[in-house]
Enzyme design. Structure first.
Site, PDB file in Angstrom:
ATOM      1  N   TYR A 162       0.852  -1.194   0.000  1.00 37.90           N
ATOM      2  CA  TYR A 162       0.000   0.000   0.000  1.00 37.90           C
ATOM      3  C   TYR A 162       0.893   1.251   0.000  1.00 37.90           C
ATOM      4  O   TYR A 162       1.894   1.299   0.725  1.00 37.90           O
ATOM      5  CB  TYR A 162      -0.883   0.043   1.243  1.00 37.90           C
ATOM      6  N   HIS A 219      -5.982   2.204  -1.315  1.00 35.94           N
ATOM      7  CA  HIS A 219      -6.016   0.879  -1.908  1.00 35.94           C
ATOM      8  C   HIS A 219      -4.578   0.446  -2.209  1.00 35.94           C
ATOM      9  O   HIS A 219      -3.688   1.277  -2.409  1.00 35.94           O
ATOM     10  CB  HIS A 219      -6.840   0.875  -3.191  1.00 35.94           C
ATOM     11  N   LYS A 233      -4.220  -3.712  -9.804  1.00 33.98           N
ATOM     12  CA  LYS A 233      -2.958  -3.602  -9.097  1.00 33.98           C
ATOM     13  C   LYS A 233      -1.843  -4.052 -10.037  1.00 33.98           C
ATOM     14  O   LYS A 233      -2.080  -4.767 -11.015  1.00 33.98           O
ATOM     15  CB  LYS A 233      -2.939  -4.470  -7.836  1.00 33.98           C
TER      16      LYS A 233
END
Length: 328
Positions: free
Chosen positions: A255, A263, A294
């Site tokens: 993070y 997020h 991601k």
């Protein structure tokens, strides 16, 4: 108010787990050292709690090792430390129990005040209903004479069907239940009840704080960590918060800030420097990371843990690669 704990912070080693029982230590490590851990405890009054857990906070071996290497924490054998409780003076035990009793009385006092406020609010609502009823009767009395006669006749008929004693008893019961006398008696009953038990979240104090390896506290060596620790320390030094990545099929989740506010950016997987990596594993990781918005981060250290002497050398020996799918 300064809530900074005394350093080094004792990390309790219990049955192969690294635990923190002090809320001050937990908040300090999260705020100053980007260490989140995982809460695994439940509240004493909510044994079925399963959404938001409480103390203790469990640290991964990598998190505990990082804190030890920085000199922020030390590892304490909690089982041996608890044996030291037997050597406490009787006066210390009495003072500790007195503090717990005082905390229990304080909790009971807060609960009693809250109930008293609820009673007062209920009484205000009842008075408001009575005032509204009186106002409606007054407006009905000001109506024309024939309407008043009709209303009086219908009211008399309804009283013949419904006994007035039922209404009076109900009103009397309502008044008696919320009367000042009943509040006094209820407060006496509350005072006569046993003190609410308080479960302490930490054993420091009365246990002595292990400030150095020369103290009498049973200190343990730094935790044994996997080869991925080098990548963990590298990302941590870059300001990332890292948490276990089991739910995403990786080793860590990185993070850019506190997980309560951000997020995650990367799914992190470690590899040894000379390790052969299947191309399909890279494709799977990249597609998975892109599917959950991601990046898939693959990295490793040029040197093994035993070959590194300093923390800076370990951090500098790591190289990372981020893989993402474009156009998805």
């Amino acid at each position: 108010m300064d809530l900074t704990p005394t350093l080094p912070i004792p990390i309790s080693y219990v049955s192969g787990r690294y635990l923190l029982f002090s809320i001050d230590a937990v908040t300090y490590l999260r705020r100053e050292h980007n260490i989140c851990g995982v809460l695994i405890g439940t509240l004493p009054q909510i044994p079925q709690q399963n959404v938001f857990l409480g103390l203790p906070l469990e640290l991964t071996p990598e998190e505990a090792r990082l804190l030890v290497d920085k000199g922020v924490a030390c590892i304490v054998d909690e089982a041996k430390a608890q044996l030291g409780m037997k050597s406490l003076l009787e006066e210390d035990c009495r003072r500790y129990l007195h503090d717990l009793e005082a905390q229990g009385l304080g909790v009971m006092r807060v609960q009693s005040d809250r109930k008293e406020q609820q009673r007062e609010q209920t009484l205000k609502k009842i008075e408001a209903k009575k005032a509204k009823a009186k106002a409606s009767k007054a407006s009905a009395a000001a109506a024309p004479a024939d309407a008043a006669t009709t209303t009086s006749t219908s009211t008399t008929a309804s009283h013949k069907d419904t006994p007035s004693a039922v209404v009076d008893l109900f009103a009397a019961d309502e008044r008696n239940t919320l009367s000042p006398n009943s509040r006094t008696s209820s407060s006496r009953t509350t005072a006569s009840q046993p003190t609410m038990g308080i479960t302490p979240a930490t054993s420091y104090p009365p246990l002595s704080h292990p400030v150095s390896s020369s103290s009498s506290a049973p200190l343990l060596p730094a935790p044994t960590v996997p080869e991925s620790y080098a990548l963990f320390a590298h990302l941590h030094s870059r300001g990332y918060f890292l948490s276990p990545g089991l739910r995403f099929g990786c080793q860590y989740v990185a993070y850019p800030g506190d997980p309560l506010r951000f997020h995650s950016h990367f799914l992190v997987v470690s590899a040894e420097w000379d390790q052969e990596i299947d191309l399909m594993d890279v494709i799977i990781g990249g597609r998975l990371g892109t599917g959950v918005k991601k990046g898939f981060l693959l990295g490793g250290s040029e040197k093994s843990i035993d070959e590194v002497e300093t923390e800076a050398e370990r951090v500098d020996s790591v190289r990372t690669f981020s893989i993402e799918w474009a156009g998805m």
